[in-house]
Design an enzyme around this catalytic site. Structure first.
Site, short mmCIF file in Angstrom:
data_model
loop_
_atom_site.label_atom_id
_atom_site.label_comp_id
_atom_site.label_asym_id
_atom_site.label_seq_id
_atom_site.Cartn_x
_atom_site.Cartn_y
_atom_site.Cartn_z
N GLN A 194 0.83 -1.20 0.00
CA GLN A 194 0.00 0.00 0.00
C GLN A 194 0.87 1.25 0.00
OE1 GLN A 194 -3.02 -0.24 2.97
NE2 GLN A 194 -3.83 1.79 2.62
N SER A 220 4.44 -6.40 2.79
CA SER A 220 3.14 -6.26 3.44
C SER A 220 2.02 -6.77 2.53
CB SER A 220 2.92 -4.79 3.85
OG SER A 220 1.78 -4.65 4.65
N LEU A 221 1.16 -5.89 2.05
CA LEU A 221 0.11 -6.28 1.11
C LEU A 221 0.69 -7.07 -0.06
CD1 LEU A 221 -2.69 -6.01 -0.35
CD2 LEU A 221 -1.86 -3.80 -1.19
N ARG A 225 -9.07 -8.10 4.07
CA ARG A 225 -7.97 -7.52 4.82
C ARG A 225 -8.12 -6.00 4.90
NH1 ARG A 225 -2.58 -5.45 3.67
NH2 ARG A 225 -0.97 -6.32 5.05
N HIS A 256 0.81 -3.18 11.19
CA HIS A 256 1.88 -4.04 11.69
C HIS A 256 2.25 -3.70 13.13
CE1 HIS A 256 2.35 -5.88 7.77
NE2 HIS A 256 2.32 -4.67 7.25
N GLN A 264 0.92 -11.85 10.04
CA GLN A 264 1.54 -10.71 9.36
C GLN A 264 1.05 -9.35 9.82
OE1 GLN A 264 0.31 -8.87 5.86
NE2 GLN A 264 2.04 -9.61 4.64
#
Length: 289
Positions: free
Chosen positions: A9, A87-88, A112, A195, A244
């Protein structure tokens, strides 16, 4: 050996993916399938929306995922020897290596995004970029903040770490980082503490969806965010993905481990080229394309 990497993102821009849609039948078919799965025409926002429209988490995450997966599908010349995503981007990597079906991954990405948005609304929280300090120094200062949640969220490259936590905690931490000699300690324009432990409600909600989704043995190892190690076992991949949202993205260590395991060329698929820049800072000797 060739490594494929996928951004997260923040890489989005208006017009992303339109060239693929207009020139590649396979891409057009995948974009239209995504419109049906999501229940709205995300392509209209991606191609012709405003930056504000595109910045909504419920749009941004599936948009970046779609651009990344479709770009890899139509532009890659050979199969990768290893994959990773920031991440994503880990969801894009899971599709690229065959651990997740495109349709299943898109549904998970959409869930998500919605779960993270809801978690952001529960408590004011934010993130900040810390430039010019070592990982150890950042971790030590985060641990010194009492009464507020402040943790390292992204180990992007040496000297560039993103922290995550409550608004008051991040504000206090930024002052301490400046006192410790950071070149910059800058609040980011994000809606929540990704996170970090503040993502627990989102992690719990997303875990149910991940448990209900089929995972396959990947065609090559995927280096996952939570521990930066290669993984090929479907159940271990599932468990790492569930962890995650509350764990830091260990991107520096991921890239180093991929290089140790033989990666000589990194190819980034998706909007922008942020990961290319990070990889060059982690190891200027590898080929980045």
């Amino acid at each position: 050996m060739k490594a494929y990497v996928f951004p997260g993102q923040g890489a989005q821009f208006v017009g992303m993916g339109k060239d693929l849609y207009d020139s590649q039948f396979v891409a057009k078919d995948m974009f239209e399938k995504a419109n049906d799965i999501l229940g709205f025409r995300i392509t209209d926002i991606m191609f012709n929306g405003t930056p504000e429209d595109l910045k909504q988490t419920s749009v941004t995450q599936p948009a970046v995922f779609l651009h990344s997966v479709i770009a890899e599908k139509v532009l890659s010349q050979t199969a990768p020897d290893m994959v990773a995503g920031h991440s994503l981007g880990e969801y894009s990597a899971l599709v690229a290596c065959g651990a997740l079906a495109f349709e299943d991954a898109l549904v998970l990405v959409s869930k998500r995004a919605q779960a993270m948005q809801k978690a952001c609304e529960l408590q004011p929280s934010t993130m900040a970029a810390i430039i010019g300090l070592s990982d150890d120094t950042v971790n030590e200062i985060c641990d010194q903040i009492k009464g507020s949640i402040v943790v390292a969220a992204n180990y992007n490259c040496p000297g560039q770490i993103v922290i995550s936590g409550s608004v008051e905690g991040i504000n206090e931490a930024c002052e301490r980082f400046k006192e410790a000699g950071a070149k910059r300690a800058l609040r980011l324009n994000v809606g929540g503490a990704f996170h970090s432990p503040l993502m627990q409600p989102a992690a719990e909600e997303l875990s149910e969806a991940i448990m209900a989704t089929a995972f396959q043995t990947p065609a090559c190892p995927i280096y996952q965010n939570v521990n930066a190690y290669p993984q090929t076992d479907p159940e271990a991949i599932r468990q790492n993905l569930m962890a995650q949202l509350m764990a830091p993205v260990r991107w520096t260590q991921t890239v180093k481990n991929m290089i140790l395991d033989g990666a000589t060329e990194f190819c980034e698929f998706g909007p922008g080229d942020v990961l290319k820049g990070l990889i060059r800072k982690i190891d200027p000797n590898v080929e980045v394309g």
